[in-house]
Motif scaffolding. Structure first.
Motif, PDB file in Angstrom:
ATOM      1  N   LEU A 187      76.663  51.387  42.136  1.00 24.63           N
ATOM      2  CA  LEU A 187      76.038  51.846  41.075  1.00 24.63           C
ATOM      3  C   LEU A 187      76.053  51.900  39.953  1.00 24.63           C
ATOM      4  O   LEU A 187      75.227  51.377  39.326  1.00 24.63           O
ATOM      5  N   ASN A 188      77.153  51.962  40.088  1.00 25.36           N
ATOM      6  CA  ASN A 188      78.328  51.789  38.188  1.00 25.36           C
ATOM      7  C   ASN A 188      77.808  49.912  37.667  1.00 25.36           C
ATOM      8  O   ASN A 188      77.788  50.106  36.374  1.00 25.36           O
ATOM      9  N   ALA A 189      78.581  49.387  38.682  1.00 21.84           N
ATOM     10  CA  ALA A 189      78.380  48.584  38.806  1.00 21.84           C
ATOM     11  C   ALA A 189      77.211  47.359  38.506  1.00 21.84           C
ATOM     12  O   ALA A 189      76.632  46.881  37.742  1.00 21.84           O
ATOM     13  N   VAL A 190      76.546  47.745  39.718  1.00 26.91           N
ATOM     14  CA  VAL A 190      74.534  47.664  39.207  1.00 26.91           C
ATOM     15  C   VAL A 190      74.299  47.861  37.668  1.00 26.91           C
ATOM     16  O   VAL A 190      74.124  47.411  36.803  1.00 26.91           O
ATOM     17  N   THR A 191      74.509  49.874  37.012  1.00 26.32           N
ATOM     18  CA  THR A 191      74.040  49.904  35.954  1.00 26.32           C
ATOM     19  C   THR A 191      74.680  49.012  34.843  1.00 26.32           C
ATOM     20  O   THR A 191      73.823  48.811  33.221  1.00 26.32           O
ATOM     21  N   TYR A 192      76.189  48.776  34.543  1.00 23.37           N
ATOM     22  CA  TYR A 192      76.649  48.337  33.611  1.00 23.37           C
ATOM     23  C   TYR A 192      76.457  46.696  33.127  1.00 23.37           C
ATOM     24  O   TYR A 192      76.745  45.888  32.841  1.00 23.37           O
ATOM     25  N   ARG A 237      81.284  57.287  51.649  1.00 24.53           N
ATOM     26  CA  ARG A 237      79.599  56.776  51.568  1.00 24.53           C
ATOM     27  C   ARG A 237      79.742  57.243  50.579  1.00 24.53           C
ATOM     28  O   ARG A 237      78.949  56.315  49.102  1.00 24.53           O
ATOM     29  N   GLN A 238      79.122  58.807  49.856  1.00 17.83           N
ATOM     30  CA  GLN A 238      79.192  58.632  48.471  1.00 17.83           C
ATOM     31  C   GLN A 238      80.226  58.017  47.594  1.00 17.83           C
ATOM     32  O   GLN A 238      79.534  57.699  45.998  1.00 17.83           O
ATOM     33  N   ALA A 239      81.082  58.127  47.710  1.00 16.97           N
ATOM     34  CA  ALA A 239      82.337  57.159  46.726  1.00 16.97           C
ATOM     35  C   ALA A 239      81.824  55.377  46.545  1.00 16.97           C
ATOM     36  O   ALA A 239      81.742  55.197  45.879  1.00 16.97           O
ATOM     37  N   ALA A 254      76.549  48.517  54.443  1.00 20.03           N
ATOM     38  CA  ALA A 254      75.493  49.118  54.477  1.00 20.03           C
ATOM     39  C   ALA A 254      74.380  49.856  52.939  1.00 20.03           C
ATOM     40  O   ALA A 254      74.078  49.363  52.002  1.00 20.03           O
ATOM     41  N   ALA A 255      76.017  50.354  51.703  1.00 19.36           N
ATOM     42  CA  ALA A 255      75.819  50.446  50.462  1.00 19.36           C
ATOM     43  C   ALA A 255      75.456  49.604  49.863  1.00 19.36           C
ATOM     44  O   ALA A 255      74.333  49.523  49.399  1.00 19.36           O
ATOM     45  N   ALA A 256      76.125  47.823  49.955  1.00 14.75           N
ATOM     46  CA  ALA A 256      75.332  46.759  49.622  1.00 14.75           C
ATOM     47  C   ALA A 256      74.494  46.774  49.166  1.00 14.75           C
ATOM     48  O   ALA A 256      73.337  46.219  48.196  1.00 14.75           O
ATOM     49  N   ALA A 257      73.741  46.572  50.887  1.00 14.68           N
ATOM     50  CA  ALA A 257      72.146  46.406  50.840  1.00 14.68           C
ATOM     51  C   ALA A 257      71.287  47.733  50.436  1.00 14.68           C
ATOM     52  O   ALA A 257      69.693  47.084  49.765  1.00 14.68           O
ATOM     53  N   ASP A 258      71.617  48.497  50.439  1.00 12.35           N
ATOM     54  CA  ASP A 258      71.005  49.791  49.627  1.00 12.35           C
ATOM     55  C   ASP A 258      70.731  49.037  48.295  1.00 12.35           C
ATOM     56  O   ASP A 258      69.813  49.735  46.999  1.00 12.35           O
ATOM     57  N   VAL A 259      71.472  49.288  47.554  1.00 21.17           N
ATOM     58  CA  VAL A 259      72.278  49.317  45.823  1.00 21.17           C
ATOM     59  C   VAL A 259      71.242  47.680  46.140  1.00 21.17           C
ATOM     60  O   VAL A 259      70.385  47.757  44.738  1.00 21.17           O
ATOM     61  N   ALA A 260      71.622  46.739  46.298  1.00 26.12           N
ATOM     62  CA  ALA A 260      71.410  45.391  45.713  1.00 26.12           C
ATOM     63  C   ALA A 260      69.352  45.428  46.118  1.00 26.12           C
ATOM     64  O   ALA A 260      68.488  44.867  45.217  1.00 26.12           O
TER      65      ALA A 260
END
Length: 695
Positions: free
Chosen positions: A590-595, A582-584, A548-554
């Motif tokens: 988010l870091n992976a996408v940002t950088y 989920r926060q962790a 679920a977290a990966a779908a949101d960040v995608a």
């Protein structure tokens, strides 16, 4: 011609040796292992056994020892071929082999040794002496020139019959009074005539070292090198020397290593003519052990006082203990609180020894190390192959060691590690040695605890100074913007329209929001680290949560052309707080996408690793500079390359992630995505799949 049993697992070597033996006219029975060799020896009673040292299931040395323990097979000479053991290896001296052929060997070398062994007296030569490298080949006339126990040449001369002594014992027995007197002496007494033949040996000597003593005693120096025939105490005494030799060891009838002090001197008649020699053999094992224990304690304390760090100290401690106590292999295992298993930290292996095929970890109660951990006490194993021994069978089968032990290392009343050791010879539990090991383990535990406290104190001091500087920077930056833009608005004329200062108000609003977020996250981090933040623990499907977290960040990454690929198991249940986990995971994604650069790929993978759930997120960014993979978990610390690139961030996300996972008894770590280059970083989250054991 004779019958020869060949035990060799290498097919090419087996064929070659068989061809040589048959060319000499011998009948050959070939097997591939020591277990098969024992069975074949019992069935066929060969005249000679040729065995390779390195074989599966049972090696050649163990096979030879088993034959010596069987009265029906004890008299059969055994030749071992080896590429592993040197001529001075102590394992040869205690094995009972009669000759050694080193690989690679020539046809002539092998043929000469086989011919010499088959030409010996049926009573057999001194196996210990042959293992030590004495010449047992026939002379030019075909006669056996093996020296006797005193090291003298006992071959018959050309003019007379063979006058070599009977290896089975003295040719004249002492009178009953002398026998009774010698039987009361708690030391070995032996006398020989001028030709080196034993004429007297007392009960203590035979009881301690077997009926073949002293002829079959394999004397060695303390360093394991065998004593040459001409240097044996009686041989030196026959040469006129007064001998006081305290540097000797020998295996007793039970296979235990004894430390010996031997005094010998020549015996002469009133005219000065040599009558023979006498020797007294004193068992100084207890005194020698006390000396080695004292030396071990001194070296351990020296290491603890001088080692610069715990990593260096661990290796030096193992070496100090092993070299002073004569153990060829030692290993230090440390408890991993996350997996609740023992993992290796350091090992010491004597030169020439092969590493043991040990597993990467042990559970509580598993194997030797696990047994010491579970019992929280010293575990001593006199025979690692005995039924019920805690040493793993595959480990016992793969080595030539005879005994082993393990001692727990405690810190704060809890077992934090285990030290294991192995010995070349059978070793019974020794109270003084047990006290020493327990005390040494206690010193090591206290040292490691103190060093960890010192290192943490230094890190805390450095982190506090760094944290104060970072807090000052992070607070001053938005406050500066708020203050400056407030002054600009205050200096504007009263007639200034709102539209003209809207941009200024926007700056104030944005920095105010950043400041509030910073303060909120610092308070949240402090609550997590202090334990004040309560967790709602339940069963969390980490696979579903991560998906679920990966779908949101995608969805947020799509405008930049970044794709997020996911490879997760159907379910990955863990005990934890759904919102905090989920926060962790959100922060790591988010870091992976940002950088990552535009158009890159971010991969998300999950798996079960024993009792641990693992989620790994790999980005395609520029990676982190060397030495900063752990520093970025500190509060407000950001990678130097991220700051220089102007990538926004507060430096609190990874600190919060680590605090959350620590509350779940888990970990998070950053590593380079590829060892080949700096590009990319992998963030690995590990969470226990079972609740932690109660303290």
């Amino acid at each position: 011609m004779g019958s020869v049993l060949l035990a060799e697992d290498n097919v090419d070597h087996q064929r070659a040796i068989t061809a040589v033996l048959r060319r000499l006219g011998h009948d050959v029975t070939a097997v591939t292992d020591g277990v098969e060799g024992l069975a074949a020896a019992a069935a066929h009673r060969p005249d000679l056994v040729v065995a390779d040292v390195d074989m599966p299931m049972m090696d050649g040395l163990r096979m030879c020892r088993a034959m010596r323990d069987d009265p029906a097979l004890a008299g059969i000479p055994v030749v071992v071929v080896t590429a592993l053991l040197g001529p001075s290896d102590p394992r040869l001296a205690g094995s009972g082999v009669t000759a050694v052929v080193r690989k690679p060997f020539s046809v002539r070398e092998l043929a000469d040794v086989v011919t010499a062994q088959l030409a010996t007296d049926p009573a057999g030569p001194d196996p210990a002496a042959d293992a030590a490298g004495r010449d047992t080949a026939p002379d030019a006339a075909g006669r056996d020139t093996a020296p006797d126990a005193a090291g003298r040449d006992t071959a018959p001369d050309a003019a007379g019959p063979d006058t070599a002594p009977d290896a089975a014992g003295p040719d004249t027995a002492p009178d009953p009074l002398t026998e009774a007197l010698l039987g009361t002496v708690e030391a070995g007494v032996v006398a020989c005539d001028t030709r080196g033949r034993t004429v007297v040996s007392n009960t203590w000597l035979r009881r301690t070292f077997g009926d073949g003593a002293p002829e079959r005693m394999a004397l060695c120096r303390r360093d394991g090198s065998p004593v040459a025939a001409g240097q044996r105490p009686l041989a030196r005494a026959l040469a006129g020397e007064q001998v006081r030799d305290g540097d000797l060891v020998a295996h007793d009838a039970a296979g235990r290593l004894r430390s010996l002090a031997v005094n010998a001197r020549p015996v002469r008649d009133p005219s000065g003519a040599l009558l023979g020699a006498v020797a007294a053999v004193h068992d100084v094992t207890a005194e020698d052990l006390a000396r080695r224990c004292y030396e071990c304690q001194s070296q351990v304390l020296r290491v603890l006082a001088t080692a610069p760090d715990t990593g260096t100290a661990t290796g030096q401690l193992l070496e100090a203990i092993a070299t002073t106590l004569g153990w060829p292999y030692m290993r230090f295992w440390q408890v991993d609180p996350l997996t609740d298993r023992l993992h290796p930290v350091a090992a010491w292996t004597a030169p020439g020894e092969r590493p043991l095929p040990l597993p990467d970890s042990f559970a509580r109660g598993e194997g030797l190390a696990g047994a010491a951990w579970q019992r929280d006490e010293l575990v001593w194993v006199p025979d690692i192959r005995a039924p019920g021994a805690p040493v793993l069978p595959e480990v016992a089968a793969a080595c030539a060691y005879q005994a082993a032990g393990a001692v727990p290392v405690c810190s704060g009343g809890t077992v934090t590690g285990v030290i294991t050791f192995f010995s070349d010879c059978r070793q019974e539990p020794e109270p003084s040695l047990g006290i020493l090991l327990t005390g040494v383990a206690g010193c090591i535990g206290a040292y490691l605890e103190r060093r960890r406290a010192d290192e943490l104190a230094l890190q805390l001091a450095a982190s506090t100074e760094h944290y104060i500087a970072l807090v000052g920077h992070e607070l001053r930056t938005p406050l500066t913007s708020i203050g400056v833009y407030t002054d600009l608005i205050a200096d504007s004329p009263d007639t200034t329209a709102l539209g003209e200062i809207r941009d200024l108000l926007g700056v104030i609003h944005r920095n105010n929001a950043h400041l509030r977020d910073l303060v909120d996250r610092l308070i949240d981090l402090a609550a997590l680290e202090s334990g004040d933040a309560e967790l709602t623990i339940g069963t969390v499907d980490l696979a579903a949560l991560t998906a679920a977290a990966a779908a949101d960040v995608a969805a947020t990454a799509e405008p930049r052309g970044i794709t997020v690929t996911v490879e997760l198991p159907p379910h990955l249940p863990v005990p934890g707080d759904q919102r905090r986990l989920r926060q962790a995971v959100d922060q790591v994604l988010l870091n992976a996408v940002t950088y990552s650069p535009d158009g890159a790929r971010v991969t998300v993978a999950g798996r079960a690793d024993g009792d641990v759930a693992v989620v790994a997120v790999t980005d395609a960014g520029g990676g982190l500079p060397a030495g900063e993979h752990d520093a970025v978990f500190r509060r407000l610390h950001r990678g130097s390359n991220a700051r220089h690139a102007g990538i926004p961030g507060s430096g609190l996300g990874l600190a919060l992630t680590r605090a959350i996972l620590r509350r779940h008894h888990g970990t998070v770590a950053l590593t380079p995505a590829s060892p080949a280059g700096p590009a990319g970083t992998t963030a690995t989250i590990r969470v226990p799949r079972v609740p932690p054991r109660p303290a």
